[in-house]
Design a protein around this motif. Structure first.
Motif, short mmCIF file in Angstrom:
data_model
loop_
_atom_site.label_atom_id
_atom_site.label_comp_id
_atom_site.label_asym_id
_atom_site.label_seq_id
_atom_site.Cartn_x
_atom_site.Cartn_y
_atom_site.Cartn_z
N UNK A 94 0.86 -1.18 0.00
CA UNK A 94 0.00 0.00 0.00
C UNK A 94 0.90 1.24 0.00
N UNK A 95 1.20 1.79 -1.18
CA UNK A 95 2.15 2.91 -1.24
C UNK A 95 1.64 4.18 -0.55
N UNK A 96 0.33 4.37 -0.52
CA UNK A 96 -0.22 5.55 0.16
C UNK A 96 0.07 5.49 1.66
N UNK A 97 -0.18 4.33 2.24
CA UNK A 97 0.07 4.14 3.67
C UNK A 97 1.57 4.25 3.98
N UNK A 98 2.38 3.69 3.12
CA UNK A 98 3.82 3.76 3.33
C UNK A 98 4.33 5.19 3.23
N UNK A 99 3.80 5.96 2.28
CA UNK A 99 4.26 7.36 2.16
C UNK A 99 3.81 8.19 3.34
N UNK A 100 2.63 7.93 3.85
CA UNK A 100 2.17 8.63 5.07
C UNK A 100 3.06 8.30 6.25
N UNK A 101 3.47 7.06 6.35
CA UNK A 101 4.37 6.67 7.43
C UNK A 101 5.73 7.35 7.31
N UNK A 102 6.22 7.44 6.08
CA UNK A 102 7.51 8.11 5.86
C UNK A 102 7.43 9.58 6.24
N UNK A 103 6.35 10.23 5.85
CA UNK A 103 6.18 11.65 6.19
C UNK A 103 6.08 11.82 7.71
N UNK A 104 5.36 10.90 8.36
CA UNK A 104 5.24 10.97 9.82
C UNK A 104 6.58 10.79 10.50
N UNK A 105 7.41 9.88 9.99
CA UNK A 105 8.75 9.68 10.57
C UNK A 105 9.58 10.95 10.41
N UNK A 106 9.51 11.53 9.23
CA UNK A 106 10.30 12.75 8.97
C UNK A 106 9.86 13.90 9.87
N UNK A 107 8.56 14.10 9.98
CA UNK A 107 8.05 15.21 10.81
C UNK A 107 8.35 14.97 12.29
N UNK A 108 8.18 13.75 12.76
CA UNK A 108 8.44 13.49 14.17
C UNK A 108 9.93 13.63 14.50
N UNK A 109 10.80 13.24 13.59
CA UNK A 109 12.24 13.44 13.82
C UNK A 109 12.58 14.93 13.86
N UNK A 110 11.99 15.70 12.95
CA UNK A 110 12.23 17.14 12.95
C UNK A 110 11.73 17.80 14.22
#
Length: 111
Positions: A72-88
């Motif tokens: 599910x690429x949509x779910x995976x991209x949302x997870x990637x964005x969440x990881x990036x924002x939470x790290x920032x």
């Protein structure tokens, strides 16, 4: 700054006594009522911010993993964005004290 003051004092010798070259102003860090409570609140907000950032990182990584494993690429991209924002958010929250101290020290050297 001192060149301007030298020019002014040579051009206007009578004004030399009126212009003070040394400005000695120190901030009053105990004059604000409730500053101790404000420091406690800011410390608590930083702690909560760090805890929420780590929780968001864990949840986002789990979502990213589910999205990647379920094709599910949509779910995976949302997870990637969440990881990036939470790290920032964690980096900004953790570095805020250092940034404030750095700019405070820079501000103290301005004359």
């Amino acid at each position: 700054m001192s060149a301007v003051l030298d020019t002014l004092t040579t051009a206007f010798p009578a004004a030399a006594g009126l212009v003070s070259a040394e400005i000695d102003v120190t901030p009053n860090d105990s004059g604000l009522p409730g500053i101790a409570a404000l420091r406690t609140i800011v410390g608590a907000v930083m702690t909560i911010g760090l805890i929420l950032s780590v929780l968001a990182l864990i949840i986002s990584a789990i979502v990213w993993g589910f999205g990647a494993n379920s094709s599910n690429p949509h779910l995976a991209s949302r997870g990637k964005i969440g990881v990036l924002i939470s790290c920032g958010a964690a980096i900004i929250t953790g570095a805020s004290v250092t940034l404030i101290n750095f700019f405070w020290n820079v501000g103290q050297t301005v004359s």
